[in-house]
Design a protein around this motif. Structure first.
Motif, PDB file in Angstrom:
ATOM      1  N   GLY A  41       0.791  -1.221   0.000  1.00  0.00           N
ATOM      2  CA  GLY A  41       0.000   0.000   0.000  1.00  0.00           C
ATOM      3  C   GLY A  41       0.822   1.269   0.000  1.00  0.00           C
ATOM      4  N   ALA A  42       1.817   1.328   0.891  1.00  0.00           N
ATOM      5  CA  ALA A  42       2.616   2.546   0.991  1.00  0.00           C
ATOM      6  C   ALA A  42       3.414   2.798  -0.275  1.00  0.00           C
ATOM      7  CB  ALA A  42       3.543   2.471   2.207  1.00  0.00           C
ATOM      8  N   GLY A  43       3.726   1.730  -0.986  1.00  0.00           N
ATOM      9  CA  GLY A  43       4.438   1.905  -2.253  1.00  0.00           C
ATOM     10  C   GLY A  43       3.640   2.718  -3.249  1.00  0.00           C
ATOM     11  N   PHE A  44       2.326   2.569  -3.219  1.00  0.00           N
ATOM     12  CA  PHE A  44       1.466   3.358  -4.098  1.00  0.00           C
ATOM     13  C   PHE A  44       1.424   4.824  -3.671  1.00  0.00           C
ATOM     14  CE2 PHE A  44      -0.778  -0.839  -4.649  1.00  0.00           C
ATOM     15  CZ  PHE A  44      -0.437  -1.000  -5.990  1.00  0.00           C
ATOM     16  N   GLY A  45       1.625   5.063  -2.354  1.00  0.00           N
ATOM     17  CA  GLY A  45       1.482   6.418  -1.831  1.00  0.00           C
ATOM     18  C   GLY A  45       2.644   7.333  -2.140  1.00  0.00           C
ATOM     19  N   LYS A  46       3.796   6.750  -2.484  1.00  0.00           N
ATOM     20  CA  LYS A  46       4.989   7.543  -2.778  1.00  0.00           C
ATOM     21  C   LYS A  46       5.294   8.552  -1.665  1.00  0.00           C
ATOM     22  CE  LYS A  46       4.521   7.027  -7.777  1.00  0.00           C
ATOM     23  NZ  LYS A  46       4.393   7.702  -9.099  1.00  0.00           N
ATOM     24  N   GLY A  47       5.256   8.067  -0.429  1.00  0.00           N
ATOM     25  CA  GLY A  47       5.565   8.907   0.724  1.00  0.00           C
ATOM     26  C   GLY A  47       4.326   9.366   1.458  1.00  0.00           C
ATOM     27  N   ASN A  48       4.445   9.475   2.784  1.00  0.00           N
ATOM     28  CA  ASN A  48       3.392  10.014   3.641  1.00  0.00           C
ATOM     29  C   ASN A  48       2.107   9.198   3.664  1.00  0.00           C
ATOM     30  OD1 ASN A  48       4.834  12.852   2.451  1.00  0.00           O
ATOM     31  ND2 ASN A  48       4.726  12.577   4.665  1.00  0.00           N
ATOM     32  N   ALA A  49       2.214   7.906   3.468  1.00  0.00           N
ATOM     33  CA  ALA A  49       1.051   7.039   3.652  1.00  0.00           C
ATOM     34  C   ALA A  49       0.824   6.810   5.149  1.00  0.00           C
ATOM     35  CB  ALA A  49       1.266   5.705   2.940  1.00  0.00           C
ATOM     36  N   VAL A  50      -0.422   6.560   5.510  1.00  0.00           N
ATOM     37  CA  VAL A  50      -0.810   6.340   6.907  1.00  0.00           C
ATOM     38  C   VAL A  50      -1.254   4.892   7.071  1.00  0.00           C
ATOM     39  CG1 VAL A  50      -2.487   6.942   8.701  1.00  0.00           C
ATOM     40  CG2 VAL A  50      -1.437   8.741   7.309  1.00  0.00           C
ATOM     41  N   VAL A  51      -0.669   4.208   8.064  1.00  0.00           N
ATOM     42  CA  VAL A  51      -1.002   2.819   8.365  1.00  0.00           C
ATOM     43  C   VAL A  51      -1.855   2.794   9.628  1.00  0.00           C
ATOM     44  CG1 VAL A  51      -0.078   0.542   8.941  1.00  0.00           C
ATOM     45  CG2 VAL A  51       1.171   2.037   7.343  1.00  0.00           C
TER      46      VAL A  51
END
Length: 269
Positions: free
Chosen positions: A195-205
């Motif tokens: 998931g965070a890979g799609f966010g390209k930074g600043n993803a929230v888990v």
């Protein structure tokens, strides 16, 4: 000395639980799952039996042999193993699972717990020896979430609770109020990476307990591997549930988060 049973899956959870049980005066009789449990459990538990997935009869016999009338689950089992032919159910496991409607975590583990208790082994809250590793509400790190990240926490929280309600998974990854990943069979760390890979930074888990959480099994747990997966994939915030999440090695987790500018937020439902 009283004996307590332990069914050990992967990670540090079983090691920490066994160590604390010993410090509290228990002898630990551990059924360690092959290809899951850490071999160093043999240095901590008094008695260790290595078993394959599905060998429930051996678990029952082992606990009875050592007088373990109470036991607990610690550490996850890689659920993908169930679909790779790695489970070898014996007659006791077949009895336990007879009649379950699906292969969701609650269905599988709940059936095993009920069968063990029918055989005289009471299953305890899996957090019994790790209460001091279950944080209260607050921000554990130097870095606090921004306003937009806080909004993403709220957005992800509602979604994660719904996924838990239907027993799909405990973790979601979001950004800008968009869903990047929902945990399924792959587990938390792989969900984060995906998931965070799609966010390209600043993803929230966001990782939460299920609304119907049975504290005897599948309790939300985070550790260094969680934070490393976040750092590798560009996630900036981790939100977990107060009083229902185990933080393995909390000092190391917070130190790693601070070093890599990751926020860890502990929130009440």
């Amino acid at each position: 000395m009283k004996t307590i049973g332990l069914i050990a899956g992967n990670g540090r959870f079983p090691l920490l639980a066994a160590k604390q049980a010993g410090e509290e005066g228990y002898e630990v009789a551990c059924c360690a799952i092959l290809e899951e449990a850490d071999p160093s459990i043999e240095k901590i538990a008094k008695h260790v039996l290595w078993i394959k997935l599905g060998q429930l009869g051996k678990v029952i016999q082992f606990f009875k042999k050592h007088g373990a009338g109470e036991a607990l689950f610690a550490g996850k089992v890689t659920k993908a193993s169930l679909f790779k032919g790695q489970i070898q159910p014996d007659i006791e496991m077949i009895k336990a699972l007879a009649g379950i409607r699906n292969w969701k975590d609650d269905s599988l583990l709940g059936a095993v717990v009920r069968h063990l208790e029918k055989q005289g082994v009471r299953i305890l809250d899996s957090t019994r020896f790790l209460k001091n590793r279950m944080p209260q509400p607050g921000v554990l790190t130097k870095k606090k979430p921004s306003r937009s990240e806080s909004e993403d926490i709220d957005f992800g929280w509602a979604l994660a609770k719904e996924m838990g309600r239907i027993d799909v998974g405990q973790t979601v990854v979001v950004k800008a109020k968009a869903v990047l990943a929902v945990e399924a069979i792959e587990g938390t760390d792989e969900t984060i990476r995906r998931g965070a890979g799609f966010g390209k930074g600043n993803a929230v888990v966001v990782k939460v307990a299920k609304p119907q959480q049975d504290m005897r099994f599948d309790v939300p747990t985070i550790g260094l591997s969680t934070l490393k997966a976040m750092h590798e994939s560009g996630a900036s915030v981790l939100a977990v549930e107060a009083f229902k999440t185990i933080v393995l090695d909390p000092e190391e987790v917070v130190e790693f988060a601070n070093r890599h500018a990751i926020s860890i937020v502990v929130k009440e439902k």
